[in-house]
Design an enzyme around this catalytic site. Structure first.
Site, PDB file in Angstrom:
ATOM      1  N   THR A 181      70.438 -22.940  29.922  1.00 53.63           N
ATOM      2  CA  THR A 181      70.389 -21.845  29.997  1.00 53.63           C
ATOM      3  C   THR A 181      71.706 -21.060  29.505  1.00 53.63           C
ATOM      4  OG1 THR A 181      69.950 -19.702  31.431  1.00 53.63           O
ATOM      5  CG2 THR A 181      70.436 -21.766  32.380  1.00 53.63           C
ATOM      6  N   TYR A 206      70.643 -20.235  40.641  1.00 54.41           N
ATOM      7  CA  TYR A 206      69.777 -20.929  39.639  1.00 54.41           C
ATOM      8  C   TYR A 206      70.839 -21.425  38.648  1.00 54.41           C
ATOM      9  CZ  TYR A 206      67.413 -20.637  34.983  1.00 54.41           C
ATOM     10  OH  TYR A 206      66.929 -21.217  33.733  1.00 54.41           O
TER      11      TYR A 206
END
Ligand SMILES: NC(=O)c1ccc[n+]([C@@H]2O[C@H](COP(=O)([O-])OP(=O)(O)OC[C@H]3O[C@@H](n4cnc5c(N)ncnc54)[C@H](O)[C@@H]3O)[C@@H](O)[C@H]2O)c1
Length: 394
Positions: A181, A206
């Site tokens: 990401t 995350y």
């Protein structure tokens, strides 16, 4: 006579229109060519994973094994809902496994490798949940990735013909993609877009756990000479996204007449910004890279690709666009429209761990030959309409 009949039958078969991508590819592949590729997609019951499976079914003749643990965001109805499912489902298998546990011999037998490609998407993906339970995210995204890499190096990934599987560094033929990401790079100041090998600065569990998975992938590529590449993607949208993600949540709130909270800077004058890309385009880039991309080689110069959004939009503009498309839909059905109600909220106070802006530089992927198609507004309109037609996904 018998031979002529057989040839005539074969010719008739050849003239029949191919009914599916799989049949089409089989029809054009010469009989001397190799069998279709075998692919393992983890997290395929999730949002991005099922779009990738759909693209694979539509554009290749590959056979797909999916692995998932079907947690709060996993739902096999995503796969069943894809529009070529009925004619292509024979190319898809499902294996239940939670990657927090190693892939033991028994699970490996169920998977049925070795695979030509392993595409690793399974991960905890929701930032708020990672703030509530950081350890779970490190187990899923860090340890889970190491378990999959271990499986790949111990027989899960196809070796070159005649390679010695017992060798310290066997020679691999297959490829492994780690799907990461933009959040690993942390917040991007206005005017900055991070390049592939810029430093990581993950600001929430995350992002940190995804970065941990990246580090594991880089180390396995260097230590075990494994053919691995990493993709860093921006915000992805599309059909069947989990309702807690921003775009489905916007649709739901506009329909309910609820106030939408727009995360903004401290004095609430500027909304947070993201780039958005449709899951279909991410999937196309992924399939292209599996066939054409460069691999990690220990140099920190190659084997990492940014896949950049079609358009950067701030959260308020996005909310207005979604409200516009929801209202277009309602008006077309003769229903009462709902104005967008919103409130700017200083994100430092309301959402620690959330960043104002993420931005990646996509010039490397473009220079290698793949350009992300740009159709953001139309794609978003279609996704809103599709979601309104399928309220079970809200
Ligand atoms: N959605 C985005 O905007 C976006 C952006 C950049 C990168 N990514 C990455 O793309 C991937 C997929 O994201 P998504 O939005 O589809 O997420 P998602 O939450 O919709 O899907 C994740 C899937 O992985 C499964 N899973 C999670 N942990 C698992 C485990 N330990 N073992 C087996 N299965 C497990 C879940 O059951 C679920 O089906 C993730 O790796 C995410 O980090 C997503």
């Amino acid at each position: 006579m018998m031979l002529m009949k057989k040839r005539a039958a074969a010719n008739t078969r050849d003239r029949k229109p191919a009914k599916s991508a799989g049949k089409l590819f089989r029809a054009v592949r010469s009989r001397h060519e190799m069998a279709p590729k075998k692919v393992l997609v983890t997290g395929a019951a999730g949002f991005v994973g099922h779009h990738l499976v759909e693209q694979i079914l539509k554009t290749t003749d590959w056979h797909v094994t999916t692995l998932d643990r079907l947690d709060t965001s996993g739902n096999l109805n995503r796969l069943v809902g894809i529009n070529v499912w009925d004619i292509e489902k024979h190319r898809v298998r499902f294996v239940y496994h939670d990657l927090r546990a190693e892939i033991n011999d028994s699970v490996a037998r169920h998977l049925g490798g070795p695979f030509d490609y392993i595409i690793h998407l399974a991960a905890g993906s929701h930032v708020d949940r990672s703030i509530e339970d950081p350890l779970l995210f490190f187990m899923d995204n860090g340890i889970g990735t190491v378990h999959l890499l271990n499986y790949a190096r111990r027989g899960g990934l196809r070796l070159k013909k005649n390679a010695d599987p017992q060798a310290r560094t066997p020679v691999f033929e297959g490829k492994f993609q780690y799907f990461s990401t933009d959040e690993v790079f942390g917040p991007a100041p206005e005017g900055v877009a991070f390049k592939e090998w810029d430093r990581n600065n993950p600001n929430n569990p995350y992002a940190a756990a995804k970065a941990a998975g990246e580090m594991a992938a880089i180390s396995f590529a260097a230590t075990y000479r494994m053919p691995i590449f990493i993709t860093n993607c921006m915000n992805i949208f599309g059909e069947r996204q989990h309702p807690e993600k921003f775009i489905p949540l916007l649709i739901k709130k506009v329909l309910a007449g609820d106030t939408v909270h727009i995360h903004a800077n401290r004095n609430k004058t500027q909304a947070g910004k993201r780039s958005y890309i449709h899951a279909r385009n991410i999937s196309a880039a992924s399939i292209w890279l599996l066939q054409n991309g460069r691999l990690l080689d220990g140099s920190a110069m190659q084997g990492k690709y940014n896949i950049v959004g079609e358009r950067e939009v701030d959260n308020l503009t996005l909310a207005k666009l979604v409200a516009q498309y929801v209202n277009e839909y309602l008006a077309a059905k003769g229903k009462k429209t709902r104005p967008l109600k919103h409130e700017m909220v200083a994100f430092h106070a309301s959402r620690p761990g959330h960043d104002m802006r993420y931005a990646l530089d996509g010039s490397y992927l473009a220079s290698e030959g793949f350009n992300v198609p740009v159709a953001f507004d139309e794609s978003l309109r279609k996704v809103v309409r599709w979601t309104m037609d399928h309220p079970e996904w809200l």
